[in-house]
Design an enzyme around this catalytic site. Sequence first.
Site, PDB file in Angstrom:
ATOM      1  N   ASN A 154     -10.971  15.310 -60.365  1.00  0.00           N
ATOM      2  CA  ASN A 154     -12.169  14.592 -60.821  1.00  0.00           C
ATOM      3  C   ASN A 154     -13.353  15.476 -61.200  1.00  0.00           C
ATOM      4  O   ASN A 154     -14.172  15.066 -62.014  1.00  0.00           O
ATOM      5  CB  ASN A 154     -12.561  13.487 -59.818  1.00  0.00           C
ATOM      6  CG  ASN A 154     -12.927  14.025 -58.468  1.00  0.00           C
ATOM      7  OD1 ASN A 154     -12.524  15.119 -58.088  1.00  0.00           O
ATOM      8  ND2 ASN A 154     -13.710  13.276 -57.726  1.00  0.00           N
ATOM      9  N   GLU A 250     -11.962  18.448 -47.806  1.00  0.00           N
ATOM     10  CA  GLU A 250     -12.982  17.580 -48.421  1.00  0.00           C
ATOM     11  C   GLU A 250     -12.232  16.372 -48.960  1.00  0.00           C
ATOM     12  O   GLU A 250     -11.571  16.458 -50.000  1.00  0.00           O
ATOM     13  CB  GLU A 250     -13.696  18.333 -49.553  1.00  0.00           C
ATOM     14  CG  GLU A 250     -14.465  19.559 -49.109  1.00  0.00           C
ATOM     15  CD  GLU A 250     -15.812  19.217 -48.472  1.00  0.00           C
ATOM     16  OE1 GLU A 250     -16.216  18.046 -48.497  1.00  0.00           O
ATOM     17  OE2 GLU A 250     -16.445  20.134 -47.933  1.00  0.00           O
ATOM     18  N   LEU A 251     -12.324  15.249 -48.237  1.00  0.00           N
ATOM     19  CA  LEU A 251     -11.462  14.100 -48.580  1.00  0.00           C
ATOM     20  C   LEU A 251     -12.302  12.938 -49.118  1.00  0.00           C
ATOM     21  O   LEU A 251     -13.374  13.134 -49.646  1.00  0.00           O
ATOM     22  CB  LEU A 251     -10.642  13.715 -47.345  1.00  0.00           C
ATOM     23  CG  LEU A 251      -9.923  14.905 -46.664  1.00  0.00           C
ATOM     24  CD1 LEU A 251      -9.202  14.450 -45.405  1.00  0.00           C
ATOM     25  CD2 LEU A 251      -8.948  15.593 -47.614  1.00  0.00           C
ATOM     26  N   CYS A 284     -15.907  11.164 -55.107  1.00  0.00           N
ATOM     27  CA  CYS A 284     -15.629  10.929 -53.685  1.00  0.00           C
ATOM     28  C   CYS A 284     -16.777  10.225 -52.960  1.00  0.00           C
ATOM     29  O   CYS A 284     -16.550   9.542 -51.973  1.00  0.00           O
ATOM     30  CB  CYS A 284     -15.292  12.246 -52.998  1.00  0.00           C
ATOM     31  SG  CYS A 284     -16.451  13.532 -53.410  1.00  0.00           S
TER      32      CYS A 284
HETATM   33  P1  NAD Z   1      -4.658  14.519 -54.591  1.00  0.00           P
HETATM   34  O1  NAD Z   1      -4.722  14.611 -53.129  1.00  0.00           O
HETATM   35  O2  NAD Z   1      -3.618  13.676 -55.210  1.00  0.00           O
HETATM   36  O3  NAD Z   1      -4.461  15.967 -55.229  1.00  0.00           O
HETATM   37  C1  NAD Z   1      -5.354  17.036 -54.937  1.00  0.00           C
HETATM   38  C2  NAD Z   1      -4.617  18.356 -55.044  1.00  0.00           C
HETATM   39  O4  NAD Z   1      -3.634  18.434 -54.010  1.00  0.00           O
HETATM   40  C3  NAD Z   1      -3.865  18.541 -56.364  1.00  0.00           C
HETATM   41  O5  NAD Z   1      -4.039  19.872 -56.790  1.00  0.00           O
HETATM   42  C4  NAD Z   1      -2.421  18.277 -55.953  1.00  0.00           C
HETATM   43  O6  NAD Z   1      -1.470  18.903 -56.783  1.00  0.00           O
HETATM   44  C5  NAD Z   1      -2.389  18.870 -54.560  1.00  0.00           C
HETATM   45  N1  NAD Z   1      -1.286  18.399 -53.697  1.00  0.00           N
HETATM   46  C6  NAD Z   1      -0.582  17.249 -53.786  1.00  0.00           C
HETATM   47  N2  NAD Z   1       0.346  17.199 -52.798  1.00  0.00           N
HETATM   48  C7  NAD Z   1       0.210  18.332 -52.081  1.00  0.00           C
HETATM   49  C8  NAD Z   1       0.859  18.857 -50.921  1.00  0.00           C
HETATM   50  N3  NAD Z   1       1.851  18.198 -50.321  1.00  0.00           N
HETATM   51  N4  NAD Z   1       0.458  20.038 -50.436  1.00  0.00           N
HETATM   52  C9  NAD Z   1      -0.568  20.722 -51.014  1.00  0.00           C
HETATM   53  N5  NAD Z   1      -1.211  20.291 -52.122  1.00  0.00           N
HETATM   54  C10 NAD Z   1      -0.832  19.110 -52.643  1.00  0.00           C
HETATM   55  O7  NAD Z   1      -6.125  14.069 -55.088  1.00  0.00           O
HETATM   56  P2  NAD Z   1      -6.639  13.682 -56.540  1.00  0.00           P
HETATM   57  O8  NAD Z   1      -6.068  12.365 -56.939  1.00  0.00           O
HETATM   58  O9  NAD Z   1      -6.507  14.847 -57.472  1.00  0.00           O
HETATM   59  O10 NAD Z   1      -8.197  13.524 -56.235  1.00  0.00           O
HETATM   60  C11 NAD Z   1      -8.774  12.368 -55.747  1.00  0.00           C
HETATM   61  C12 NAD Z   1      -9.101  12.460 -54.273  1.00  0.00           C
HETATM   62  O11 NAD Z   1      -9.930  13.593 -54.022  1.00  0.00           O
HETATM   63  C13 NAD Z   1      -9.906  11.270 -53.783  1.00  0.00           C
HETATM   64  O12 NAD Z   1      -9.406  10.834 -52.557  1.00  0.00           O
HETATM   65  C14 NAD Z   1     -11.312  11.839 -53.628  1.00  0.00           C
HETATM   66  O13 NAD Z   1     -12.115  11.161 -52.706  1.00  0.00           O
HETATM   67  C15 NAD Z   1     -11.027  13.219 -53.198  1.00  0.00           C
HETATM   68  N6  NAD Z   1     -12.199  14.063 -53.466  1.00  0.00           N
HETATM   69  C16 NAD Z   1     -12.947  14.494 -52.407  1.00  0.00           C
HETATM   70  C17 NAD Z   1     -14.096  15.267 -52.644  1.00  0.00           C
HETATM   71  C18 NAD Z   1     -14.947  15.780 -51.529  1.00  0.00           C
HETATM   72  O14 NAD Z   1     -15.664  16.743 -51.750  1.00  0.00           O
HETATM   73  N7  NAD Z   1     -14.921  15.200 -50.340  1.00  0.00           N
HETATM   74  C19 NAD Z   1     -14.439  15.596 -53.952  1.00  0.00           C
HETATM   75  C20 NAD Z   1     -13.647  15.124 -54.987  1.00  0.00           C
HETATM   76  C21 NAD Z   1     -12.519  14.379 -54.728  1.00  0.00           C
END
Ligand code: NAD
Length: 480
Positions: A154, A250-251, A284
């Site tokens: 995002n 950061e979730l 997020c």
């Molecule tokens: P996602 O968890 O699907 O993917 C994030 C990253 O993790 C990608 O690079 C993906 O390839 C990788 N990934 C997937 N499976 C993995 C595994 N088993 N092991 C290690 N890495 C793996 O998230 P998304 O859909 O790209 O992003 C949206 C989410 O991110 C939302 O939940 C949002 O709230 C969160 N987010 C949090 C913040 C924050 O700062 N708190 C900021 C932005 C987005």
Amino acid sequence: MKIGSIINGRERIEDNRQTMTVYNPFDNEKVAELKLAANKDLDDAVTSSFETFHSMMKAMPAHERADILRKTADLLEGKTEEFATTISKEAGKPIKYSRGEVARSIQVLRFASELAKNITGEVLPMDAAIGGRHRIGLVKREPLGVVGAITPFNFPLNLSLHKLAPALAAGNTVVFKPAEKTPVSAYKLVKLFQEAGLPDGVINLVIGTGEEVGAPLVTHDHVHKISFTGSLAVGKNIRETAGFKKVTLELGSNSPNILFEDADIEDAATELVKGAFSFSGQVCISAQRIYVHQDIYDAFLGSYIQKINALRIGDPLEEHTDIGPMINEEEAKRAKQWIDDAVEKGAKIEVGGERNGAVLTPTLMTNVDENMKIIAQEVFAPIVSVIPFKTEEEVIGYSNDSIYGLQAGVFTNDINRAMRVADRLEMGGVWINEISTYRQDNHPYGGVKQSGVGREGVKYAIEDMTEMKFIGIKIDQNKQ
Ligand code: NAD
């Protein structure tokens, strides 16, 4: 455009690799063909980062690290439009927001450049302890080694820099795994670092899926820290598999925004349109639950509906577009299904609720409750709910009734109430007279509960990416 991983300065785009295509989610135009990294590439990337840390990065002086970060910021500034267009194409983000993301990314690099020269320690009063006389105690901060940086789709540029810039400022090397949905700006960023003089092997880029390269990066023995931004499900898995590594997570969240009866209704409504709908709610800290005091509920709702109806939906590359597509059609279908589920349980759609391909129209819901997914879970879509409340006590309870706790917004002109409420909200951050969605890159940022572990915000990320080392000296009083 064909792109691949960059390991030890060399791009890996051989034809025998698996491919994946990145499409513009608005018009399905092809943006890039990815040559995906395999497990062996990940292993090479970690080895390269590990060896580079020990052979060179550990000893690179702070002024050199600062110079590289500053040069990268200057190069990025010169390419603002190219990067903004790239983000808009790969993520479907409206161009005005993409430009904002690039501007913030430049700042993150500049903050990191300044802070690289200011990583300090302390001198301890050793004689404070009985028997501690004639001793000097020093606390130094040292880099950790290899940081595994895993980022979401995002904010493909700025959230990558929230990991890369502090990691380099602190003297670490990095294995960087960007989201496979949006890896093009990440790839271009690594090229900029190279142009700015970053030696090969300091950042190794692996373009691949979470399963193929993300998971083995998390468990790799030569990685010292995982810095992850993404979904709760993946975050939990990382927490369970990372072993002794440091972990920053950061979730997500379902951020509350609270309007007391003395709030400035017009101002709050204007800001909460941005707060709920910028980048189609895929932020997020997007405003998801808006609690409005019953005395101003009707006035707020009327104003808010009017402002939402004025949003312009369209091509993210058009200057005037406010709302573009979601990241893909699958996500738009999922969000639409959550709306339908809430309606079945008694919710009312005040505005929006229609899907066309990956575009979901900005949606405002009322009559909602905590049994609906649009309230209880992270919606991550252009859907916001407005809920009336009567008392301060009641609204604090509603706001805290969540597995998440990232950021909240509180609107009131009563400073005593503002501070009381801020103290009682279970959040990593609380804004007063500002939306939950507002973030600056220099304040501590991160969640409590299942919103995460650790803090970003360049200075705080540097703290998390260094380790304290204590050095004590005993001064012999007799030797001349
Ligand atoms: P996602 O968890 O699907 O993917 C994030 C990253 O993790 C990608 O690079 C993906 O390839 C990788 N990934 C997937 N499976 C993995 C595994 N088993 N092991 C290690 N890495 C793996 O998230 P998304 O859909 O790209 O992003 C949206 C989410 O991110 C939302 O939940 C949002 O709230 C969160 N987010 C949090 C913040 C924050 O700062 N708190 C900021 C932005 C987005």
